[in-house]
Design an enzyme around this catalytic site. Structure first.
Site, short mmCIF file in Angstrom:
data_model
loop_
_atom_site.label_atom_id
_atom_site.label_comp_id
_atom_site.label_asym_id
_atom_site.label_seq_id
_atom_site.Cartn_x
_atom_site.Cartn_y
_atom_site.Cartn_z
N ALA A 156 -1.61 -11.64 0.20
CA ALA A 156 -0.60 -11.04 -0.68
C ALA A 156 0.51 -10.48 0.18
O ALA A 156 0.26 -9.87 1.23
CB ALA A 156 -1.21 -9.94 -1.55
N ASP A 207 2.82 3.29 -9.33
CA ASP A 207 3.32 1.92 -9.12
C ASP A 207 2.38 0.93 -9.79
O ASP A 207 1.95 -0.06 -9.18
CB ASP A 207 3.44 1.64 -7.62
CG ASP A 207 4.41 0.52 -7.31
OD1 ASP A 207 5.21 0.16 -8.19
OD2 ASP A 207 4.37 0.00 -6.18
#
Length: 530
Positions: A154, A311
């Site tokens: 990622a 987030d």
């Protein structure tokens, strides 16, 4: 795709060493390049169209940007226009793109889907660069720490994650490594944002109530905290301790010996991305229940703990095989004090109960609205904001339009931007967007009601008063028999000025009288609720 090192925002030409002068010409150039990049990549027209900007606004902005379009970054031509522009402009703009990827009602479904790539699919930096960074940070050869250290799985705006296996235990872990030169790249963007904020305050006095410079200062603090992975590891540890008993919620464990300022190691988690609806359906997960749980978990953490994941976009959550929500990436965490939590809960509860008078009163009591304004007029204005959303299908509610209306109301009544609530408000928007992507028909007010009611009952009702009173008595008991002596010492101490003696003594006596009254009332209320 090219390596991230080839992106314009990491070009050595534009890297600043240390904090730059916010008034410098490079900041003007940076803002010009922002508009020029949007125009050059073709993103400007798409964004204006998606946000339904009036033709005059579209024409004016494009007219101002076009002469400088040659200064804009061309970006990766294989990417769609908006994604190409955000990626070329740098990490701060990528952060904005991540937020808008959860807001199809604002930017349109096509752009929102496009921007989701920004969450965890950015071009990686080389494996050897990551290995060298790990060795430098942990002070050991990487082969002594990990039996395996693979390619990145990622990649995001600030760091990338590698799947690895610890050499001593054989446990599979996720190793997060900061991007090279990311601190300097962010400093360049933040300095330009400061310049833009001060320019806005200068040219638009009406905008000063929103305190643009304070907003950027808050954003700067969040970003700088995200660039020290030791702080993120600490946040993950605290968050885990707070939420360990929350059903249907899991967090990876922190591996402290394998973590440092630029490297953080967590336990590996398997699951389906929260943004992959087809995979969730194929696995038999209930998306309606998951969407509601995410919203309720966020509210519970914010109100109950005052410490929440700030987030919570699609790229930072997975669904485990057992249906639990797994959260990770703890670089941006929010904190609100107990008093602000109570104010926030009363405001939400007032909207849920459609008690706009009480919502208005809470704003005045907290000092959010100047005392010289009319509370009844403010309540009527709040009703105009809240009433349209009740009983409506979520697909027919424009959160962007709702926030726009709310800004108009607060501006008319002189309410200043509350910097301590900025992160909370922004996260609420993101979480609502994620929940809506899972269940387009979710009613955010109905889903929020149980959590807010429970908090109100435990913290603002008789139970809360009784608990606060016990805390006060506990603090006072530490002084025990010394209390009379301490009070007498303060009362009899020679003042610096004789003129201050009466006022000083009266103030202190009044304070103790008030403590006694409040304590007595608290006892009566608490006993009455037993």
């Amino acid at each position: 795709m090219p390596a991230i090192g080839t992106l314009a925002w990491e070009s050595p030409v534009f890297i600043q060493h240390g904090r730059s002068d916010m008034r410098g010409p490079h900041n003007i150039l940076r803002l010009i390049r922002t508009g020029a990049t949007l125009e050059r990549t073709g993103a400007m027209s798409e964004i204006m169209k998606a946000m339904d900007a009036p033709p005059l606004v579209q024409g004016t902005i494009r007219f101002l940007a076009w002469p400088f379009h040659w200064l804009g970054y061309p970006g990766d031509l294989s990417m769609p226009p908006v994604l190409r522009a955000m990626t070329a402009l740098g990490p701060a703009y990528i952060k904005f793109g991540q937020v808008f990827s959860t807001r199809p009602d604002i930017v349109g479904e096509d752009i929102a889907t496009e921007l989701r790539i920004l969450q965890d699919k950015l071009p990686p930096f080389p494996l050897e660069t990551a290995r060298a960074s790990v060795e430098r940070e942990l002070g050991r050869p990487i082969d002594e720490i990990f039996a395996e250290f693979g390619e990145p799985v990622a990649t995001a705006s600030i760091a990338q994650v590698h799947k690895a296996r610890l050499k001593d235990t054989g446990e599979v872990v996720a190793v997060k490594v900061l991007r090279p030169n990311i601190e300097k790249a962010f400093r360049k963007d933040i300095d330009a944002f400061y310049f833009a904020a001060r320019l806005i305050e200068l040219l638009s006095p009406a905008s000063r109530r929103l305190r643009p410079t304070d907003v950027i200062s808050h954003f700067e603090g969040v970003v700088l905290g995200e660039l020290d992975l030791r702080l993120e590891a600490s946040s993950a540890s605290e968050y885990s301790a707070n939420t360990c008993n929350d059903p249907g919620f899991e967090l990876p464990a922190v591996m402290w010996p394998e973590s440092g300022r630029r490297v953080m190691t967590l336990g590996w988690v398997d699951g389906i991305s929260i943004g992959d609806n087809d995979a969730l359906d194929a696995a038999g997960h209930d998306r309606v229940a998951i969407g509601e749980r995410i919203l309720q978990l966020f509210l519970s953490h914010a109100l109950r703990d005052g410490f929440f994941h700030a987030d919570m976009h699609h790229g930072n959550m997975k669904v485990a095989p057992n249906g639990a929500v797994i959260a990770y990436d703890f670089g941006v965490m929010g904190h609100i004090d107990e008093y602000t939590r109570k104010v926030y809960a009363e405001i939400i509860y007032g909207f849920i109960k459609r008690d706009y008078r009480r919502v208005a009163e809470v704003h005045f009591e907290a000092g959010y609205v100047p005392a010289d304004r009319n509370v009844d007029e403010f309540a009527r204005a709040l009703r105009a904001v809240g009433e349209p959303i009740f009983g409506m299908d979520a697909t027919k509610i424009s959160m962007g339009g709702l926030l726009s209306h709310l800004f108009e109301v607060t501006e008319r009544f002189g309410m200043e931007t509350r910097t301590e609530l900025l992160l909370l408000q922004r996260t609420m928007v993101v979480v609502e967007g994620v929940a809506r992507s899972l269940n387009p028909h979710i009613n955010i007010w109905q889903a929020s009601k149980p959590v807010v009611e429970d908090y109100i009952r435990k913290n603002i009702g008789p139970q809360g008063i009784f608990r606060d009173m016990k805390k006060t008595l506990l603090v006072m008991s530490r002084y025990g028999p010394r209390l009379p002596e301490l009070v007498e010492d303060v009362l009899l101490r020679p003042p610096a000025s004789a003129e201050k003696t009466p006022r000083h003594s009266i103030t202190l006596l009044a304070m103790w009288w008030l403590v006694g009254v409040v304590t007595g009332v608290g006892v009566i209320i608490a006993l009455g609720s037993l």
